[in-house]
Design a protein around this motif. Sequence first.
Motif, mmCIF file in Angstrom:
data_model
loop_
_atom_site.group_PDB
_atom_site.id
_atom_site.type_symbol
_atom_site.label_atom_id
_atom_site.label_comp_id
_atom_site.label_asym_id
_atom_site.label_seq_id
_atom_site.Cartn_x
_atom_site.Cartn_y
_atom_site.Cartn_z
ATOM 1 N N LYS A 1 0.829 -1.218 0.000
ATOM 2 C CA LYS A 1 0.000 0.000 0.000
ATOM 3 C C LYS A 1 0.861 1.265 0.000
ATOM 4 C CE LYS A 1 -3.633 -2.527 0.511
ATOM 5 N NZ LYS A 1 -4.352 -2.843 -0.729
ATOM 6 N N ASN A 2 0.298 2.345 -0.501
ATOM 7 C CA ASN A 2 0.973 3.642 -0.432
ATOM 8 C C ASN A 2 0.576 4.307 0.872
ATOM 9 O OD1 ASN A 2 2.181 3.491 -2.957
ATOM 10 N ND2 ASN A 2 0.344 4.268 -3.969
ATOM 11 N N ALA A 3 1.525 4.351 1.798
ATOM 12 C CA ALA A 3 1.140 4.814 3.136
ATOM 13 C C ALA A 3 2.088 5.876 3.670
ATOM 14 C CB ALA A 3 1.092 3.625 4.090
ATOM 15 N N LEU A 4 1.536 6.652 4.597
ATOM 16 C CA LEU A 4 2.248 7.766 5.228
ATOM 17 C C LEU A 4 2.190 7.633 6.736
ATOM 18 C CD1 LEU A 4 0.392 10.620 3.313
ATOM 19 C CD2 LEU A 4 2.775 9.929 2.922
ATOM 20 N N ALA A 5 3.116 8.332 7.388
ATOM 21 C CA ALA A 5 2.979 8.564 8.829
ATOM 22 C C ALA A 5 2.867 10.061 9.029
ATOM 23 C CB ALA A 5 4.191 8.026 9.576
ATOM 24 N N LEU A 6 1.940 10.456 9.886
ATOM 25 C CA LEU A 6 1.826 11.864 10.278
ATOM 26 C C LEU A 6 2.649 12.018 11.547
ATOM 27 C CD1 LEU A 6 -1.579 13.690 11.011
ATOM 28 C CD2 LEU A 6 0.636 14.317 11.898
ATOM 29 N N ALA A 7 3.747 12.758 11.460
ATOM 30 C CA ALA A 7 4.562 13.040 12.650
ATOM 31 C C ALA A 7 5.646 14.034 12.283
ATOM 32 C CB ALA A 7 5.228 11.763 13.179
ATOM 33 N N PRO A 8 5.749 15.098 13.024
ATOM 34 C CA PRO A 8 4.845 15.530 14.078
ATOM 35 C C PRO A 8 3.810 16.537 13.569
ATOM 36 C CG PRO A 8 6.831 16.851 14.139
ATOM 37 C CD PRO A 8 6.943 15.944 12.939
ATOM 38 N N LEU A 9 2.870 16.861 14.455
ATOM 39 C CA LEU A 9 1.953 17.991 14.263
ATOM 40 C C LEU A 9 2.170 18.891 15.463
ATOM 41 C CD1 LEU A 9 -0.547 19.536 13.136
ATOM 42 C CD2 LEU A 9 -1.969 17.964 14.457
ATOM 43 N N ALA A 10 2.408 20.158 15.208
ATOM 44 C CA ALA A 10 2.666 21.070 16.323
ATOM 45 C C ALA A 10 2.039 22.430 16.045
ATOM 46 C CB ALA A 10 4.172 21.240 16.519
ATOM 47 N N VAL A 11 1.407 22.978 17.054
ATOM 48 C CA VAL A 11 0.856 24.334 16.975
ATOM 49 C C VAL A 11 1.446 25.122 18.147
ATOM 50 C CG1 VAL A 11 -1.253 25.727 17.054
ATOM 51 C CG2 VAL A 11 -1.243 23.564 15.798
ATOM 52 N N ALA A 12 1.884 26.333 17.871
ATOM 53 C CA ALA A 12 2.572 27.137 18.892
ATOM 54 C C ALA A 12 1.657 27.394 20.088
ATOM 55 C CB ALA A 12 2.996 28.466 18.292
ATOM 56 N N PRO A 13 2.211 27.310 21.306
ATOM 57 C CA PRO A 13 1.425 27.701 22.473
ATOM 58 C C PRO A 13 0.937 29.131 22.242
ATOM 59 C CG PRO A 13 3.568 26.813 23.124
ATOM 60 C CD PRO A 13 3.596 26.964 21.640
ATOM 61 N N GLY A 14 -0.277 29.405 22.602
ATOM 62 C CA GLY A 14 -0.822 30.738 22.324
ATOM 63 C C GLY A 14 -1.674 30.733 21.057
ATOM 64 N N TYR A 15 -1.468 29.730 20.199
ATOM 65 C CA TYR A 15 -2.259 29.616 18.968
ATOM 66 C C TYR A 15 -3.050 28.296 18.946
ATOM 67 C CZ TYR A 15 0.156 33.675 17.134
ATOM 68 O OH TYR A 15 0.637 34.951 16.942
ATOM 69 N N GLN A 16 -2.991 27.553 20.044
ATOM 70 C CA GLN A 16 -3.663 26.251 20.080
ATOM 71 C C GLN A 16 -5.168 26.418 20.268
ATOM 72 O OE1 GLN A 16 -1.457 23.967 23.010
ATOM 73 N NE2 GLN A 16 0.371 23.953 21.737
ATOM 74 N N ASN A 17 -5.898 25.395 19.845
ATOM 75 C CA ASN A 17 -7.365 25.355 19.970
ATOM 76 C C ASN A 17 -8.081 26.436 19.166
ATOM 77 O OD1 ASN A 17 -7.333 23.123 21.713
ATOM 78 N ND2 ASN A 17 -6.784 24.474 23.406
ATOM 79 N N LEU A 18 -7.459 26.866 18.084
ATOM 80 C CA LEU A 18 -8.088 27.868 17.214
ATOM 81 C C LEU A 18 -8.390 27.287 15.827
ATOM 82 C CD1 LEU A 18 -5.727 30.882 18.096
ATOM 83 C CD2 LEU A 18 -8.056 30.506 18.936
ATOM 84 N N GLY A 19 -8.095 26.013 15.651
ATOM 85 C CA GLY A 19 -8.381 25.367 14.364
ATOM 86 C C GLY A 19 -7.169 25.246 13.448
ATOM 87 N N ILE A 20 -5.990 25.612 13.940
ATOM 88 C CA ILE A 20 -4.791 25.542 13.076
ATOM 89 C C ILE A 20 -4.380 24.084 12.837
ATOM 90 C CG2 ILE A 20 -2.339 26.173 12.874
ATOM 91 C CD1 ILE A 20 -3.065 28.758 14.434
ATOM 92 N N GLY A 21 -4.402 23.283 13.888
ATOM 93 C CA GLY A 21 -4.090 21.852 13.741
ATOM 94 C C GLY A 21 -5.040 21.208 12.735
ATOM 95 N N LYS A 22 -6.311 21.522 12.877
ATOM 96 C CA LYS A 22 -7.343 20.984 11.973
ATOM 97 C C LYS A 22 -7.044 21.389 10.523
ATOM 98 C CE LYS A 22 -12.408 21.284 11.639
ATOM 99 N NZ LYS A 22 -12.912 21.926 10.468
ATOM 100 N N SER A 23 -6.723 22.660 10.300
ATOM 101 C CA SER A 23 -6.434 23.133 8.932
ATOM 102 C C SER A 23 -5.225 22.416 8.346
ATOM 103 C CB SER A 23 -6.151 24.637 8.916
ATOM 104 O OG SER A 23 -7.220 25.332 9.462
ATOM 105 N N LEU A 24 -4.195 22.218 9.161
ATOM 106 C CA LEU A 24 -2.986 21.532 8.672
ATOM 107 C C LEU A 24 -3.302 20.080 8.300
ATOM 108 C CD1 LEU A 24 -0.376 22.968 11.203
ATOM 109 C CD2 LEU A 24 -0.201 23.158 8.703
ATOM 110 N N ILE A 25 -4.071 19.416 9.151
ATOM 111 C CA ILE A 25 -4.416 18.006 8.864
ATOM 112 C C ILE A 25 -5.266 17.929 7.601
ATOM 113 C CG2 ILE A 25 -5.694 15.971 9.664
ATOM 114 C CD1 ILE A 25 -4.920 16.743 12.530
#
Length: 175
Positions: free
Chosen positions: A78-102
């Motif tokens: 199969k053609n497969a990937l690993a997602l690692a890492p995902l990081a959002v700067a403290p102060g910018y978390q929980n605003l939807g940036i992680g979601k947009s990147l994913i």
Amino acid sequence: MNIKNIIIRQENKKDYNNIYNLVKKSFKTAPLSDGKEHILVNSLRDSKAYIPKLSLVAEYNKEIVGYIMFTKVGLGNKNALALAPLAVAPGYQNLGIGKSLIEEGHKLAIELNYEYCLVLGSENYYPKFGYIPASKLGIKSPFNVPDENFMVVDFLKQNIKINETVKYPKEFFEL
Ligand SMILES: CC(C)(COP(=O)(O)OP(=O)(O)OC[C@H]1O[C@@H](n2cnc3c(N)ncnc32)[C@H](O)[C@@H]1OP(=O)(O)O)[C@@H](O)C(=O)NCCC(=O)NCCS
């Protein structure tokens, strides 16, 4: 901050130092961290597993506030990937940036014909983006990790048993 003002784009050489610092800072307080994610990014970038098009930054006011990296892994035929890492700067978390990147990463991964993506992370976060326990598809991790934290997204919804152990690039074992 308005999420609409966030630009998601491919990383370039000028970003490397900022990405290193961002990843280091973001993981300082993370529960599932070995504190070496920033070093992993640099070594994966120099490896055969690196995919420039799937190494993305989130930029706000010319500052890098988020980062995501997808690299190639072995998963049978199969053609497969690993997602690692995902990081959002403290102060910018929980605003939807992680979601947009994913979401942007998944869209590009599908365009590049990847079928699966593995992640080791929070069972409360990744299921929002289609991830299920990898064990449900018979996929095993070479790492000793709790079943619920080792997840896969089946981009094409093939829903077949794969019965393989993931072959990660050697850089994942060298930290
Ligand atoms: C985890 C992380 C990448 C999420 O990105 P983000 O931009 O902050 O998150 P989003 O805005 O996309 O999503 C917010 C949602 O995720 C939840 N969430 C945030 N961080 C979480 C975490 N570590 N575990 C579980 N859920 C989390 C929030 O409670 C919120 O839930 P809601 O939508 O139900 O309100 C970011 O917080 C981060 O970099 N944390 C430190 C590094 C880290 O832990 N990375 C590994 C992730 S397993």
